[in-house]
Design an enzyme around this catalytic site. Sequence first.
Site, short mmCIF file in Angstrom:
data_model
loop_
_atom_site.label_atom_id
_atom_site.label_comp_id
_atom_site.label_asym_id
_atom_site.label_seq_id
_atom_site.Cartn_x
_atom_site.Cartn_y
_atom_site.Cartn_z
N GLY A 127 0.81 -1.22 0.00
CA GLY A 127 0.00 0.00 0.00
C GLY A 127 0.84 1.27 0.00
N MET A 178 4.62 3.26 2.16
CA MET A 178 5.79 3.08 3.02
C MET A 178 6.09 4.37 3.76
SD MET A 178 8.11 1.08 4.15
CE MET A 178 9.21 1.70 5.40
N HIS A 233 -2.31 5.96 8.40
CA HIS A 233 -1.44 4.89 8.90
C HIS A 233 0.03 5.28 8.74
CE1 HIS A 233 -0.42 0.58 9.64
NE2 HIS A 233 0.60 0.87 8.85
N GLU A 234 0.40 5.68 7.54
CA GLU A 234 1.81 6.02 7.30
C GLU A 234 2.20 7.24 8.12
OE1 GLU A 234 3.16 3.61 5.90
OE2 GLU A 234 1.33 2.80 5.02
N1 B3K Z 1 5.77 -0.68 6.66
C1 B3K Z 1 5.27 -0.85 5.30
C2 B3K Z 1 5.24 -2.25 4.85
C3 B3K Z 1 6.51 -2.74 4.26
C4 B3K Z 1 6.26 -4.10 3.67
C5 B3K Z 1 7.49 -4.70 3.13
N2 B3K Z 1 7.24 -5.98 2.53
C6 B3K Z 1 3.92 -0.26 5.15
C7 B3K Z 1 3.13 -0.13 6.37
O1 B3K Z 1 2.81 -1.06 7.07
O2 B3K Z 1 2.82 0.99 6.70
ZN ZN Z 2 2.42 0.03 8.81
#
Ligand code: B3K
Ligand code: ZN
Length: 872
Positions: free
Chosen positions: A262, A264, A298-299
Amino acid sequence: PLAVYLNDYQPPAFVVESLELDFDLAAAATEVTTRMAVRRNPEAVEPDAPLRMYGDGVELVSFTVDGAKPAEGLLEQDAEGLLLHGLPEAARLEIVSRCHPEQNTQLEGLYASSGNLCTQCEPEGFRRITFFPDRPDVLTTYRVRLEADRVQYPVLLANGNRVEAGELDGGRHYAVWEDPFLKPSYLFALVAGDLACQRDTFTTMSGREVQLELYVEAHNADRCDHALASLKRAMRFDEEAFGREYDLDVYMIVAVDDFNMGAMENKGLNLFNAKYVLASPDTATDDDFVAIESVIAHEYFHNWSGNRVTCRDWFQLSLKEGLTVFRDQEFTTDCTLFGVKRIDDVAMLRAFQFPEDAGPLAHPVRPDHYAEINNFYTLTVYEKGAELIRMLRTLIGRETFRRGLDVYFERFDGQAVTTDDFVAVMAEVSGRNLTPFKRWYTQAGTPRVTAATSFDGPGGQARITLTQETPPTPGQEHKEPVVIPMRVAFLDAEGRRITAHQKGGEVQDEWVLELSEGEQTFRFEELSDSPTAISWLRGFSAPVILNANQGVDELAHLLAYDDDAFARWEAAQTLFRRAIRSRIEHDAADTALEAAIEHALAALLRDDAIEPVLLATILQLPPTRELAELFERVDPVRLRNERDDLEKRLYMPLTDAMQQIQPKLDDVDNGAFTAEAMGRRQLRNRLLALRVAARDQAAVPEALAQYQKARSQTMRMGALNAVNELDHEARQVLLADFEKRYRDDPLVLDKYFGLQAGSQVAGGFERLDALLEHPGFRWTNPNRVRAVLGPFMARNERHFHQDDGEGYRRMGGFVEKLDAMNPQTAARLAQPLTRWRKVDTGRGEQMRAELERLAALEVSRDLRDVIERALA
Ligand code: B3K
Ligand code: ZN
């Protein structure tokens, strides 16, 4: 594959005191100069251990230690990267290396997407860019210099603040970025591209002005408003609900077309799958708008839960993901109505996480070993992880929990910590022993709880006995009891809550019972009335499967009156499940039960007081995926048919009642984006779909008219979804029109792919072939691949589970093909094939055979890990 074990954790041998990265960017080959100051870690276990720098597919050009080539034998290159022996207490390293963005189809590390360059480093992508101690407990400050062609890459971005920029000879230019905050390498990001920037500002609670910048391709510039507005709402919410303020002067989001997940949360520079940024009423549905808002939030929330306080190692992934999902769920709840967000979250948990927890890939929220960490970004780590946080809050109380969060963020700011550290803070602030609670982190599987009640005569006493049991999961035969907060209330004949008290306790009308043993009894005294119904597991207070043995009348009562939206919805779900179970197990419909359900639904449709969005949600039957969990093994095609038949039978007698509501919803396509407006559209579309399913003759022309008149994507998709299972000309006409209209708009075209691939209408394989040949389809784009293969496996039981195994063989072939380009996405798409023990034996054998065929090939570590666990 070789596994990594939590018990083997050791602190890094060296800390990195500062880091400078110089990028000479070009799509074919990018040269990276990495300069770092390293110092022996006083906490290291071995005093003279070598420095481990991981590298994956990176070419080493040169290497110096304090300006000189390392002496013969001190620099060792192996399968994992570099090992540097004989280092003094402190040293300066300079590494020149090369990588090849254009050839990077895995979309991890530095890669090209639509002519731009971008990165994805979590969890282990940084080692695909340069050699580095790429582990989350190595934190340092970054100074990054980007140099590139000025015309091809006019925009140059990295984490933090831009401190310098300028023109260079030969049509090149550069920018220097500094990030003052300590961060692990997985939060590094850079972008070089030709992008338009939409700007806004946000003033934080302490009065600082933050620049908000959203970068998209120029032709998408008119689809950014919602994302920016969502970001501002999220920033405000985090201040108000959690006291968390943003820390840099600029917050950047870049939309990328080719993206494995989704989005990062890279520090100050989030990279997003374009799907979770771009929206206009013509191209995105209300659900898309809500999803965008929640991913943006979320991010953003990760800036504290993940970035300022990060994970010590990848076993702790839920430390940041469970907590951040919890935080984004709280945010969305705040933006929506009537507890429906909670229902949506529970529905998703049941349809996806419960099956995961009951299948061959089951693992604890904090796993203790893994072969490929990318396969652990799961529903269990994320969604079940969020449930654990929620239970902690329920157990210690909202205020104490909030205080605990403050302590957690303050104490561990700038550090890499563990889920034990988190729970320890909550134990400290609450003064409770939370050691028994920690079993939720280490034990996989969904607990099953049974509830029995007895009422002791007119004295107004009640007894509740709860028992729990967690079934075995791979590698965990024996399970201990966990701490289960069970929220309950007694309701009277009018649906009001009854008061009572527990021995020595205060008079209350709702309780949180704590079940921590295999079996426990809870006593209530002086009930103010005799209960007509018990409202169990209110708000879904624990992620368990509850059997409360309630009668149909009691469930109907809850459905009519319960003031807890979840419990009200759950009453209907329980009735639906019971009807399905009867059809499958006894090979016949329980006509009395189904008549009672129909009666209860009729009453609901007449209820003027119920909120439209809640009504829409309650009317929906559980999906096949979730229903399959009711059975040891089941024929999925038959299960889907029974589900659809039940839906048809229940709603056929109700078509008039549904028609009568519809005029009240005639004005829904009004461009308003309030929760209320969206809820009314949802009900309008649900009623239309149910009427079509119930063979209401008038509904199909109405769907056609709705499509033609639609001014929003929500209403257009509502019409399409309603007719998508009809072998009727209307379906073809609408789909053809839709395809023509959005042919050149990839994100909207994905909806067309999903409708075609997910429909059970005859000819599914031919449609599948046609989609894969469509000019808009590309194997290298994860959104396109998921849009076609996802719905085919998730919703098209008839074809995916065709009894000759054709569906399994096709999907196996696609997984194989994709694995050569993008292992991470391939391993994820292979997951429906791992559920061979859940389908009837004939199909199960076909599915297993396809897994065995794949197991015999040279496949990626990602895919091999999934297949091996599935076959074990
Ligand atoms: N932290 C990233 C996810 C990374 C996945 C790598 N395979 C997105 C999230 O959870 O916000
Ligand atoms: Zn996350």
